[in-house]
Design an enzyme around this catalytic site. Structure first.
Site, PDB file in Angstrom:
ATOM      1  N   ASP A  18       0.865  -1.170   0.000  1.00  0.00           N
ATOM      2  CA  ASP A  18       0.000   0.000   0.000  1.00  0.00           C
ATOM      3  C   ASP A  18       0.918   1.243   0.000  1.00  0.00           C
ATOM      4  OD1 ASP A  18      -2.323   1.699   0.558  1.00  0.00           O
ATOM      5  OD2 ASP A  18      -1.484   1.845   2.577  1.00  0.00           O
ATOM      6  N   ILE A  19       0.373   2.385  -0.342  1.00  0.00           N
ATOM      7  CA  ILE A  19       1.223   3.585  -0.431  1.00  0.00           C
ATOM      8  C   ILE A  19       1.026   4.495   0.790  1.00  0.00           C
ATOM      9  CG2 ILE A  19       1.728   5.657  -1.786  1.00  0.00           C
ATOM     10  CD1 ILE A  19       0.898   4.056  -4.302  1.00  0.00           C
TER      11      ILE A  19
END
Ligand SMILES: [Mg+2]
Length: 269
Positions: A18-19
């Site tokens: 995920d960012i």
């Protein structure tokens, strides 16, 4: 030194990351995030160390992801998997936004425009209302969205970190990860997923079911929350330190275990 014990790198890993809140500290507004130049370099190294089996899995649109990490263009799932760029570069989009989503989008965007500090983000396949700049509107927004979504059989609401997101059923990060794992170069590798938020729980569940490794980055405001993830790290910085150690240690292992022809291709000429 790493804070909690995270697993030692394995040589057949597929990494899913995920960012926001995982690789990058959360910013007041999504476009305010800061990327230090070391991050794309680290991701590039990790990707090669995993034979290309590294994908970003985010609520952001692919176009946003590419601007953030430019010039790097990794395999990625955008809008929680509504858009997906496979390792071969092909784009897979889950279809047109459904009518129920369009109607709700109009209603909630209108409501947001009368409440200062709320940020409405239209992502095509989903939409998000960010209330980080106006946390006092969080409870009202949550109640309204929950009521509207309850009348829709094809939509669901995700109550995230200072954001309410509405998206079609069936679009989730777990499904996106499963789709990558059916394709080269991800197929046959052990999935490893790191995330921080409610939308990552779908990914954690899928990866746990496959016997993979799941890591939750703690929310500094909330501390530990209930999560399906089997490991936890206290911060974005701690996860980045661990990823750097993975990049260091995976490279020789992958090369040693590679088939002779692959080993030859991997060596500098
Ligand atoms: Mg996140």
């Amino acid at each position: 030194m790493l804070d909690p014990p995270l697993p030692a790198p394995g040589d057949r890993w597929a990494l899913f990351l995920d960012i926001d809140g995982t690789l990058l500290a959360i910013a007041p507004r999504p476009h305010d995030v800061h990327i230090d130049p070391a991050l794309p370099l680290l991701l590039g190294r990790l990707g090669s160390a995993c034979g290309g089996a590294l994908a970003l899995v985010s609520g952001r649109r692919l176009a946003d992801i590419d601007v953030l990490f430019s010039p790097l263009r990794l395999p990625a799932a955008g809008v929680h998997g509504w858009q997906r760029r496979r390792a071969d570069g092909a784009l897979v989009v889950a279809g047109e936004p459904i009518e129920g989503l369009r109607r709700l989008r109009r209603g909630l965007a209108a409501w947001a425009s009368t409440h200062p500090g709320l940020l409405f983000e239209d992502k095509g396949g989903s939409f998000a209302l960010h209330y980080r700049l106006a946390p006092e509107h969080g409870p009202g927004l949550r109640r309204l969205a929950r009521r509207l979504v309850a009348h829709q059989t094809q939509l669901r609401m995700i109550d995230g970190r200072k954001v309410i997101e509405v998206l079609p059923l069936g679009i989730d990060k777990g499904a996106a990860i499963a789709a990558f794992l059916a394709e080269p170069p991800f197929a046959g590798r052990l999935p490893v997923y790191a995330g921080d938020d409610a939308t990552d729980e779908d990914g954690f569940r899928v990866v746990n079911r496959l016997g993979g490794i799941t890591i939750r980055v703690a929310d500094p405001e909330l501390g530990d929350a209930a999560s399906a993830a089997r490991y936890a790290v206290p911060s974005v910085a701690a996860l980045r330190r661990w990823l750097a150690s993975v990049a260091e240690r995976l490279r020789p292992a992958d090369l040693e275990n590679a088939a002779p022809a692959e080993r030859q291709r991997s060596l500098p000429r």
